[in-house]
Design a protein around this motif. Structure first.
Motif, PDB file in Angstrom:
ATOM      1  N   UNK A   1       0.828  -1.196   0.000  1.00 52.20           N
ATOM      2  CA  UNK A   1       0.000   0.000   0.000  1.00 52.20           C
ATOM      3  C   UNK A   1       0.870   1.257   0.000  1.00 52.20           C
ATOM      4  N   UNK A   2       1.934   1.258   0.788  1.00 45.48           N
ATOM      5  CA  UNK A   2       2.861   2.400   0.795  1.00 45.48           C
ATOM      6  C   UNK A   2       3.431   2.643  -0.606  1.00 45.48           C
ATOM      7  N   UNK A   3       3.837   1.566  -1.265  1.00 44.49           N
ATOM      8  CA  UNK A   3       4.382   1.690  -2.616  1.00 44.49           C
ATOM      9  C   UNK A   3       3.358   2.285  -3.563  1.00 44.49           C
ATOM     10  N   UNK A   4       2.107   1.839  -3.431  1.00 52.80           N
ATOM     11  CA  UNK A   4       1.060   2.327  -4.322  1.00 52.80           C
ATOM     12  C   UNK A   4       0.709   3.786  -4.053  1.00 52.80           C
ATOM     13  N   UNK A   5       0.761   4.212  -2.792  1.00 54.78           N
ATOM     14  CA  UNK A   5       0.584   5.637  -2.522  1.00 54.78           C
ATOM     15  C   UNK A   5       1.704   6.430  -3.197  1.00 54.78           C
ATOM     16  N   UNK A   6       2.907   5.864  -3.130  1.00 57.83           N
ATOM     17  CA  UNK A   6       4.056   6.562  -3.691  1.00 57.83           C
ATOM     18  C   UNK A   6       4.016   6.706  -5.193  1.00 57.83           C
TER      19      UNK A   6
ATOM     20  N   UNK B   1       2.249   0.703   9.998  1.00 56.26           N
ATOM     21  CA  UNK B   1       1.446   1.715   9.302  1.00 56.26           C
ATOM     22  C   UNK B   1       1.495   3.080   9.979  1.00 56.26           C
ATOM     23  N   UNK B   2       2.427   3.267  10.889  1.00 53.80           N
ATOM     24  CA  UNK B   2       2.444   4.480  11.715  1.00 53.80           C
ATOM     25  C   UNK B   2       2.523   5.763  10.909  1.00 53.80           C
ATOM     26  N   UNK B   3       3.191   5.730   9.761  1.00 51.17           N
ATOM     27  CA  UNK B   3       3.388   6.957   8.980  1.00 51.17           C
ATOM     28  C   UNK B   3       2.343   7.165   7.886  1.00 51.17           C
ATOM     29  N   UNK B   4       1.337   6.310   7.842  1.00 49.38           N
ATOM     30  CA  UNK B   4       0.364   6.383   6.745  1.00 49.38           C
ATOM     31  C   UNK B   4      -0.891   7.190   7.079  1.00 49.38           C
ATOM     32  N   UNK B   5      -1.087   7.519   8.337  1.00 49.12           N
ATOM     33  CA  UNK B   5      -2.258   8.283   8.759  1.00 49.12           C
ATOM     34  C   UNK B   5      -3.552   7.623   8.282  1.00 49.12           C
TER      35      UNK B   5
ATOM     36  N   UNK C   1       1.257   6.433  -7.110  1.00 50.47           N
ATOM     37  CA  UNK C   1      -0.020   6.934  -7.591  1.00 50.47           C
ATOM     38  C   UNK C   1      -1.044   5.873  -7.953  1.00 50.47           C
ATOM     39  N   UNK C   2      -0.710   4.588  -7.780  1.00 48.41           N
ATOM     40  CA  UNK C   2      -1.687   3.533  -8.067  1.00 48.41           C
ATOM     41  C   UNK C   2      -2.926   3.705  -7.201  1.00 48.41           C
ATOM     42  N   UNK C   3      -2.716   4.008  -5.929  1.00 51.48           N
ATOM     43  CA  UNK C   3      -3.813   4.290  -4.996  1.00 51.48           C
ATOM     44  C   UNK C   3      -3.822   5.781  -4.696  1.00 51.48           C
ATOM     45  N   UNK C   4      -4.940   6.457  -4.917  1.00 53.06           N
ATOM     46  CA  UNK C   4      -5.011   7.884  -4.579  1.00 53.06           C
ATOM     47  C   UNK C   4      -4.705   8.106  -3.102  1.00 53.06           C
ATOM     48  N   UNK C   5      -3.981   9.157  -2.804  1.00 56.18           N
ATOM     49  CA  UNK C   5      -3.578   9.430  -1.429  1.00 56.18           C
ATOM     50  C   UNK C   5      -4.770   9.688  -0.514  1.00 56.18           C
ATOM     51  N   UNK C   6      -5.894  10.035  -1.080  1.00 59.96           N
ATOM     52  CA  UNK C   6      -7.088  10.290  -0.266  1.00 59.96           C
ATOM     53  C   UNK C   6      -7.726   9.010   0.261  1.00 59.96           C
ATOM     54  N   UNK C   7      -7.381   7.860  -0.307  1.00 55.91           N
ATOM     55  CA  UNK C   7      -7.971   6.581   0.114  1.00 55.91           C
ATOM     56  C   UNK C   7      -7.209   6.041   1.320  1.00 55.91           C
ATOM     57  N   UNK C   8      -7.594   6.474   2.521  1.00 51.48           N
ATOM     58  CA  UNK C   8      -6.851   6.140   3.738  1.00 51.48           C
ATOM     59  C   UNK C   8      -7.616   5.199   4.665  1.00 51.48           C
ATOM     60  N   UNK C   9      -8.706   4.620   4.218  1.00 55.66           N
ATOM     61  CA  UNK C   9      -9.447   3.676   5.047  1.00 55.66           C
ATOM     62  C   UNK C   9      -8.809   2.292   4.950  1.00 55.66           C
TER      63      UNK C   9
END
Length: 268
Positions: A159-164, A200-204, A166-174
């Motif tokens: 998930x971290x890689x995908x946030x980085x 996951x501490x740094x993912x908010x 752009x595969x997963x939009x950064x707004x999708x934090x659930x």
């Protein structure tokens, strides 16, 4: 139905929400007679669990042989039944494969149904990166709320890689942290939560927890105390902490809510 961001606390006392997962993809009547399978049974369970304190339902549907299904028509029928029986209850569908469906099948379900809320397994989507990118982009486009299913540190790393990238939009934090497993059978333990929170501490993330086996309630109480929300139900567990059979999903929800309130927490 999601929790607060990691790290947010209020003097050890928390507000929490409850989602019920009443059936899942694998259990059936042979496991528990009160496990709901048909749309009518699911709808009645939704109504009972709503009264008991659950504000949302995690929905699975079955085919005519009782097997896990991603059929859009079956989903629509079940969702309509739940809406009629429990108008105030939110519904989250799943795209879980249960070993039966490909990422393309999961994407097809999403695109045809356009649900308000969906849970999506990171490790299942990782089987086809092109489809994963389409699934997350489509969900963002149509406003579907995606909850990432996380089974451990490798899922969190993906998930971290995908946030980085752009595969997963950064707004999708659930997200939902899954403690233990159905197969092979591994009991979730409250101490399992620490590994998820650390990774996951740094993912908010806005997070929820679920847990397999009779320690389910203890795990969810630990999650609530740590600032998360709870998903409970026969998908993950059919036993009391003492190893007796729970009466039904509503009894499971009610027992968790009472225990959390006794600990000083309050239901949203």
């Amino acid at each position: 139905m999601v929790g607060r961001s990691i790290g947010q606390r209020r003097m050890g006392v928390a507000e929490f929400t409850v989602m019920v997962a009443p059936s899942g993809a694998r259990r059936g009547k042979r496991d528990h007679l009160n496990l709901p399978v048909t749309p009518e049974e699911i709808a009645q369970t939704a109504a009972d669990c709503y009264v008991a304190g659950a504000g949302a339902l995690h929905l699975h549907v079955r085919d005519e042989e009782g097997q896990h299904s991603l059929d859009v028509g079956r989903y629509r029928t079940a969702m309509e039944a739940v809406q009629e029986a429990a108008p105030g209850m939110k519904v989250q569908i799943t795209t879980e494969s249960a070993g039966l469906f490909s990422p393309k099948d999961q994407l097809h379900c999403l695109m045809q149904l356009r649900p308000a809320s969906v849970s999506v397994s990171v490790r299942e989507m990782a089987r086809d990166l092109a489809v994963a990118a389409r699934a997350y982009a489509f969900s963002a486009e149509v406003g579907t709320r995606v909850q990432h299913i996380l089974y451990g540190s490798s899922c969190i790393a993906q998930l971290k890689e995908w946030y980085g990238d752009g595969t997963v939009p950064r707004s999708m934090r659930d997200a939902i942290f899954v403690l233990g497993s159905y197969a092979p059978p591994v009991l979730g333990q409250p101490e399992d939560l620490a590994g998820f929170l650390s990774a996951a501490a740094d993912l908010k993330l806005k997070w929820t927890a679920c847990a397999f086996g009779r320690n389910e309630r203890a795990c969810l109480l630990a999650a609530i105390a740590a600032g998360g929300d709870a998903r409970i139900g026969f998908e993950n567990n059919i036993e009391t902490p003492e190893g007796e059979m729970l009466q039904d999903n509503a009894a499971s929800v009610a027992a968790l809510v009472r225990a959390a309130q006794d600990a000083g927490h309050s239901l949203k």
